[in-house]
Motif scaffolding. Sequence first.
Motif, PDB file in Angstrom:
ATOM      1  N   CYS A 443       0.830  -1.211   0.000  1.00 57.43           N
ATOM      2  CA  CYS A 443       0.000   0.000   0.000  1.00 57.43           C
ATOM      3  C   CYS A 443       0.863   1.259   0.000  1.00 57.43           C
ATOM      4  CB  CYS A 443      -0.932   0.000   1.221  1.00 57.43           C
ATOM      5  SG  CYS A 443      -2.227  -1.258   1.163  1.00 57.43           S
ATOM      6  N   GLN A 444       1.936   1.237   0.756  1.00 57.25           N
ATOM      7  CA  GLN A 444       2.827   2.398   0.804  1.00 57.25           C
ATOM      8  C   GLN A 444       3.509   2.640  -0.541  1.00 57.25           C
ATOM      9  OE1 GLN A 444       5.336   1.259   4.089  1.00 57.25           O
ATOM     10  NE2 GLN A 444       4.058   2.322   5.617  1.00 57.25           N
ATOM     11  N   LEU A 445       3.915   1.551  -1.219  1.00 56.77           N
ATOM     12  CA  LEU A 445       4.536   1.686  -2.537  1.00 56.77           C
ATOM     13  C   LEU A 445       3.565   2.269  -3.545  1.00 56.77           C
ATOM     14  CD1 LEU A 445       6.580  -1.637  -2.779  1.00 56.77           C
ATOM     15  CD2 LEU A 445       7.513   0.682  -2.739  1.00 56.77           C
ATOM     16  N   ILE A 446       2.332   1.741  -3.556  1.00 54.54           N
ATOM     17  CA  ILE A 446       1.331   2.245  -4.498  1.00 54.54           C
ATOM     18  C   ILE A 446       1.044   3.705  -4.223  1.00 54.54           C
ATOM     19  CG2 ILE A 446      -1.070   2.068  -5.244  1.00 54.54           C
ATOM     20  CD1 ILE A 446       0.701  -0.144  -6.302  1.00 54.54           C
ATOM     21  N   ASP A 447       0.920   4.045  -2.971  1.00 57.28           N
ATOM     22  CA  ASP A 447       0.617   5.429  -2.607  1.00 57.28           C
ATOM     23  C   ASP A 447       1.747   6.368  -3.027  1.00 57.28           C
ATOM     24  OD1 ASP A 447      -1.132   7.348  -1.125  1.00 57.28           O
ATOM     25  OD2 ASP A 447       0.685   7.542   0.112  1.00 57.28           O
ATOM     26  N   LYS A 448       2.963   5.918  -2.878  1.00 58.23           N
ATOM     27  CA  LYS A 448       4.131   6.759  -3.188  1.00 58.23           C
ATOM     28  C   LYS A 448       4.298   6.987  -4.682  1.00 58.23           C
ATOM     29  CE  LYS A 448       9.102   7.122  -2.303  1.00 58.23           C
ATOM     30  NZ  LYS A 448      10.277   6.505  -1.617  1.00 58.23           N
ATOM     31  N   ARG A 450       1.874   6.434  -7.168  1.00 58.06           N
ATOM     32  CA  ARG A 450       0.599   6.388  -7.885  1.00 58.06           C
ATOM     33  C   ARG A 450       0.611   7.268  -9.128  1.00 58.06           C
ATOM     34  NH1 ARG A 450      -2.420   7.806  -3.965  1.00 58.06           N
ATOM     35  NH2 ARG A 450      -2.982   5.689  -3.286  1.00 58.06           N
ATOM     36  N   GLU A 451       1.265   8.412  -9.046  1.00 61.09           N
ATOM     37  CA  GLU A 451       1.260   9.333 -10.180  1.00 61.09           C
ATOM     38  C   GLU A 451       2.023   8.784 -11.387  1.00 61.09           C
ATOM     39  OE1 GLU A 451       2.673  13.106  -8.916  1.00 61.09           O
ATOM     40  OE2 GLU A 451       0.958  13.513  -7.594  1.00 61.09           O
ATOM     41  N   ARG A 452       2.870   7.806 -11.171  1.00 61.15           N
ATOM     42  CA  ARG A 452       3.626   7.231 -12.282  1.00 61.15           C
ATOM     43  C   ARG A 452       2.858   6.122 -13.001  1.00 61.15           C
ATOM     44  NH1 ARG A 452       9.765   6.374  -9.878  1.00 61.15           N
ATOM     45  NH2 ARG A 452      10.067   8.479  -9.012  1.00 61.15           N
ATOM     46  N   ILE A 453       1.732   5.715 -12.442  1.00 59.08           N
ATOM     47  CA  ILE A 453       0.960   4.613 -13.019  1.00 59.08           C
ATOM     48  C   ILE A 453      -0.041   5.165 -14.020  1.00 59.08           C
ATOM     49  CG2 ILE A 453      -0.543   2.661 -12.514  1.00 59.08           C
ATOM     50  CD1 ILE A 453       0.625   2.635  -9.693  1.00 59.08           C
ATOM     51  N   ASP A 454       0.060   4.681 -15.247  1.00 58.16           N
ATOM     52  CA  ASP A 454      -0.805   5.156 -16.331  1.00 58.16           C
ATOM     53  C   ASP A 454      -2.239   4.663 -16.119  1.00 58.16           C
ATOM     54  OD1 ASP A 454      -2.033   5.851 -18.699  1.00 58.16           O
ATOM     55  OD2 ASP A 454      -0.302   5.315 -19.936  1.00 58.16           O
ATOM     56  N   SER A 455      -3.186   5.597 -16.018  1.00 56.85           N
ATOM     57  CA  SER A 455      -4.589   5.225 -15.785  1.00 56.85           C
ATOM     58  C   SER A 455      -5.155   4.427 -16.941  1.00 56.85           C
ATOM     59  CB  SER A 455      -5.432   6.493 -15.559  1.00 56.85           C
ATOM     60  OG  SER A 455      -5.344   7.358 -16.690  1.00 56.85           O
ATOM     61  N   VAL A 456      -4.660   4.660 -18.153  1.00 50.23           N
ATOM     62  CA  VAL A 456      -5.133   3.917 -19.324  1.00 50.23           C
ATOM     63  C   VAL A 456      -4.776   2.445 -19.175  1.00 50.23           C
ATOM     64  CG1 VAL A 456      -4.942   3.642 -21.819  1.00 50.23           C
ATOM     65  CG2 VAL A 456      -4.956   5.941 -20.816  1.00 50.23           C
ATOM     66  N   VAL A 457      -3.553   2.170 -18.676  1.00 53.01           N
ATOM     67  CA  VAL A 457      -3.112   0.804 -18.462  1.00 53.01           C
ATOM     68  C   VAL A 457      -3.999   0.131 -17.416  1.00 53.01           C
ATOM     69  CG1 VAL A 457      -1.223  -0.645 -17.614  1.00 53.01           C
ATOM     70  CG2 VAL A 457      -0.727   1.311 -19.095  1.00 53.01           C
ATOM     71  N   ILE A 458      -4.342   0.859 -16.375  1.00 48.66           N
ATOM     72  CA  ILE A 458      -5.184   0.312 -15.302  1.00 48.66           C
ATOM     73  C   ILE A 458      -6.550  -0.095 -15.830  1.00 48.66           C
ATOM     74  CG2 ILE A 458      -6.306   0.827 -13.104  1.00 48.66           C
ATOM     75  CD1 ILE A 458      -3.289   0.468 -12.967  1.00 48.66           C
ATOM     76  N   GLU A 459      -7.128   0.725 -16.696  1.00 51.83           N
ATOM     77  CA  GLU A 459      -8.455   0.429 -17.217  1.00 51.83           C
ATOM     78  C   GLU A 459      -8.449  -0.791 -18.124  1.00 51.83           C
ATOM     79  OE1 GLU A 459     -11.313   1.728 -16.343  1.00 51.83           O
ATOM     80  OE2 GLU A 459     -10.208   2.972 -14.901  1.00 51.83           O
ATOM     81  N   PHE A 467      -7.412  -3.496  -4.931  1.00 52.20           N
ATOM     82  CA  PHE A 467      -6.138  -3.073  -5.513  1.00 52.20           C
ATOM     83  C   PHE A 467      -6.356  -1.953  -6.526  1.00 52.20           C
ATOM     84  CE2 PHE A 467      -2.720  -3.439  -8.677  1.00 52.20           C
ATOM     85  CZ  PHE A 467      -1.620  -3.292  -7.858  1.00 52.20           C
ATOM     86  N   LYS A 468      -7.404  -2.075  -7.369  1.00 52.83           N
ATOM     87  CA  LYS A 468      -7.688  -1.044  -8.369  1.00 52.83           C
ATOM     88  C   LYS A 468      -8.039   0.275  -7.701  1.00 52.83           C
ATOM     89  CE  LYS A 468     -10.268  -0.263 -12.641  1.00 52.83           C
ATOM     90  NZ  LYS A 468     -11.196  -0.870 -13.619  1.00 52.83           N
ATOM     91  N   ALA A 469      -8.810   0.190  -6.628  1.00 53.03           N
ATOM     92  CA  ALA A 469      -9.170   1.401  -5.908  1.00 53.03           C
ATOM     93  C   ALA A 469      -7.938   2.069  -5.303  1.00 53.03           C
ATOM     94  CB  ALA A 469     -10.199   1.085  -4.813  1.00 53.03           C
ATOM     95  N   LEU A 470      -7.015   1.224  -4.815  1.00 54.21           N
ATOM     96  CA  LEU A 470      -5.783   1.752  -4.225  1.00 54.21           C
ATOM     97  C   LEU A 470      -4.933   2.433  -5.287  1.00 54.21           C
ATOM     98  CD1 LEU A 470      -3.892   1.866  -1.737  1.00 54.21           C
ATOM     99  CD2 LEU A 470      -2.968  -0.341  -2.486  1.00 54.21           C
TER     100      LEU A 470
END
Length: 476
Positions: A443-448, A450-459, A467-470
């Motif tokens: 959770c700490q890694l994702i929070d730190k 998060r801005e580097r994770i492409d939302s298009v990839v997530i969708e 996990f998706k919500a996080l």
Amino acid sequence: MLQYILKTCLFRINKIRGDKKLKLQIEKWVERVRPFDDNAEELFQESVICYKVGAYKSAFLMSYLSFKTTIKNRIISCQYRPDSYQGKEEEWQNNVLALLSNDDKWENHLNKIIDGDPDPQSTSTTRAVIFFSNREEAKNEYTYWKNVRNKCAHAKKGTIESSTVECFWNYIQDNLSKFYVLGGREHLVERLLEYYKYRDIEEYQTKLRLINDINIVFTNSAQDFFSTFLERFYGINRYLITSGNVAFWRDIVDSQYNDIQEGFVRSIMLESNYFISFYEHFPKVLNIAVSLERKFIKDSLSRWMGAWREFTGSNTNFWNILCVLLKNYPSDIDLNVIARLDLSIIENVELNDEMLRILKKNGVFNKFILSSGSYFFDVDFESIRRNNGRREREVIPWFEYVEWDKELILDMNRAFRNLNRNIESMRKSLYGSWEYDRKKIYCQLIDKYRERIDSVVIEELDLEDEFKALVTGSES
């Protein structure tokens, strides 16, 4: 006759002394290499002056005398003994040193030594003390110039002109290095080791002269010399190269002679310890090695890097080499093998912007996490127990550099889902603290990051709801 010849050119000698504009190639060679001792060099300087004024017989005689004087002095000052004189110091003193120190006998006796019996078991008083790789050829050439000398000294028939002197100078440059006790090859290994031992008090010019001699004696085979030298050196000295001796090696690695530089690099290409040690101080050896043998990367260097350990070299060395290879020879490197190294390889390393660009472009950080750090995503009880603590924490710094691509996100989603299942199954038990700690790290890694994770990839991915919500930040 000799005195008459010399006197006839004295007035012309005085005129030409000190004329620096008339410096010959042989003079430049002598200044650079310094092959003669002081007495022999003075004779050679007189030879050059005679040559410039056209007194070619005098020029030849003085050149010849400087040549033989140098050989004589090498034998007299040598601390080594050939096999035929081992344990026979009195014979060495009587049969060699005493006669070579006699002004009336030394030149003839030197000829006898050169022509002497090379058999170590010989009892002759004129045993050979210099050994050549091609003895007959060396003796024939030596005898030829001895006969030319006799023509000059005794006014025998025969033309002595400028070309005669120039040919002899060429002979000196090509062969003087071979006239050492034990022979050029054996002596040079011993002498360079001796120079290293006493380098603080030895004249620097001595080393340059030795390197020149190695270049001549080991033409096209300098690798053989340095392989022998390094083996002997490493057997005597605990460390191959340090900040205290780097200057000793620099004149070899940066030698003006291609054969020396190439031979040395080829010799260190044979041993990982040698190559990595020298790379740390002389990064140029990598480019030289690859230019000599492109297969070196796949056949040796990749294997050494895939088995990198702390004793191999610093972590910084590892990343420097990897970046050079990825930048210039990316197709030659098998990252799947290298990425199996322990993740501690990144500790105490500062990666500059250019290095980060190269490493990210080649997906190095992702490969390491998904290969060497795969245990970070194994969340069964035994795996968490085994990797809890330092091994778990050493993965975390790598996430600073990774690309959050589909593969990484799916691996973390899988681990997150399995972790939740394990926690749920232990909800009513006294266990589960390690599992909760691992989930907290995720959770700490994702929070730190998060801005580097492409939302298009997530969708595009089928992810667990929590996990998706996080990842999207929709979880409070």
